[in-house]
Design an enzyme around this catalytic site. Structure first.
Site, PDB file in Angstrom:
ATOM      1  N   ASN A 104       1.868  -3.013   4.192  1.00 31.97           N
ATOM      2  CA  ASN A 104       0.896  -3.896   3.553  1.00 31.97           C
ATOM      3  C   ASN A 104      -0.070  -4.377   4.628  1.00 31.97           C
ATOM      4  O   ASN A 104       0.035  -4.003   5.792  1.00 31.97           O
ATOM      5  CB  ASN A 104       1.603  -5.066   2.862  1.00 31.97           C
ATOM      6  N   ASP A 159       0.819  -1.216   0.000  1.00 25.30           N
ATOM      7  CA  ASP A 159       0.000   0.000   0.000  1.00 25.30           C
ATOM      8  C   ASP A 159       0.850   1.262   0.000  1.00 25.30           C
ATOM      9  O   ASP A 159       0.396   2.308  -0.434  1.00 25.30           O
ATOM     10  CB  ASP A 159      -0.936  -0.012   1.202  1.00 25.30           C
TER      11      ASP A 159
END
Length: 350
Positions: free
Chosen positions: A249, A239
């Site tokens: 993440n 992310d």
């Protein structure tokens, strides 16, 4: 699969496959306003960093479309800037959200002399271009990364970094798809990924549709599976990636990475270059979203915790760069030391 994010140009509506209901129900959520797009992002109708970015691009279009409907001559610039700011802050961790909104803002600035009505088709073209580019990026990323997987291997993944998390094809699952398309026999272990169960609900759903062998495993089984030699490689999405390679993440990813290192299993992060945030020096500066407690307190709408017990529900964690074997991007695989390889990749792209 590329139709889970679809913009109806004629109706000026954004159609989103509701990922909260998969795999048992396929329902479309229709957004006509930027407020509805923000709500869809926050409630995880759509999730996954690249998919969030593409959705935000169309959210910027809807914000302008609603302003165009006002009486001609009505001032709109301030309201539009405020709408973009709200959109950019819908969720804090995925850097693609801010990146996408800023790209749409730059498109506006490049055509600042236009009226809202004249600007709208330019913004719509930009959002569609962003969507097309994301699919192409994922396919290029998959081709770059499939070489790390050998025929007959079993790959573990955590959360969902597939077509549903992007505009199509996927990042981590894009690597797996590309390996299968190259003729390799690949099996996947999808960690269930508590508490939202993206691995069990979404990754398994995608792979089963593509006839790629997949087995769902309890998050707590990682050490057992690795210790028994049942995992050959780990590939996850991201992310946000800091300038030094630290990677945010889904919660639990850091633990998987640490276990992979303990068992001498390669651990790869698959993400487009747009997920790298060079303004963030390291993982300690990445904001970590904390989501509603009921996502943990309940399972299938039924309580699983005693009433009144506090809950930690952090949506992400940060994997230090030292646990990452390589970062797979659309421009190739970045190797440690990541501070240098990331800087070189971004410089080459610029």
């Amino acid at each position: 699969m590329e139709d889970h994010i679809r913009f109806d140009d004629a109706r000026q509506e954004l159609h989103l496959l509701d990922q909260r209901l998969l795999p048992t129900e396929e329902r479309i959520v229709v957004c006509r306003t930027v407020a509805e797009v923000i709500a869809a992002l926050r409630t995880m109708v759509v999730r996954g960093a690249p998919a969030i970015g593409v959705t935000a691009g169309f959210g910027a279009v809807l914000a302008l479309a609603r302003l165009v409907e006002q009486a001609p001559g009505t001032p709109w610039q301030t309201a539009y800037a405020q709408a973009l700011d709200l959109l950019a802050h819908a969720r804090p961790t995925a850097v693609n959200l801010h990146w996408a909104v800023e790209r749409m803002r730059r498109c506006w600035q490049q055509h600042s002399q236009l009226s809202a009505a004249e600007l709208l088709p330019r913004m719509l073209d930009e959002a569609h271009a962003m969507q097309r580019e994301d699919v192409a990026t994922c396919r290029a990323l998959g081709q770059a990364g499939q070489h790390v997987l050998a025929d007959g291997q079993t790959v573990m993944t955590h959360c969902n970094a597939g077509a549903l998390a992007t505009a199509g094809y996927g990042t981590a699952l894009g690597v797996i798809r590309a390996a299968v398309e190259a003729g390799k026999h690949i099996r996947v272990i999808a960690n269930e990924t508590r508490p939202f169960l993206q691995g069990a609900r979404l990754t398994a759903w995608e792979l089963q549709r593509d006839h790629i062998p997949v087995t769902v495993a309890c998050d707590n089984a990682c050490a057992l599976l690795m210790g028994r030699g049942m995992v050959d490689a780990v590939v996850v999405g991201a992310d946000r990636i800091a300038a030094n390679g630290d990677t945010a993440n889904k919660i639990g990813t850091c633990g998987v990475a640490m276990l992979a290192q303990a068992f001498a299993i390669p651990f790869y992060v698959a993400a487009p270059l747009s997920t790298i945030d060079v303004q963030t020096a390291d993982g300690s500066a990445i904001p970590i979203e904390e989501r509603p407690a009921d996502e943990v307190r309940q399972l299938g709408g039924r309580p699983v915790c005693p009433e009144g017990v506090p809950v930690y529900n952090f949506a992400f964690d940060v994997t230090p760069a030292r646990y990452i074997t390589g970062i797979i991007t659309e421009k190739g695989i970045l190797q440690p030391p990541f501070t240098a390889s990331i800087a070189a990749a971004l410089s080459a792209r610029a």
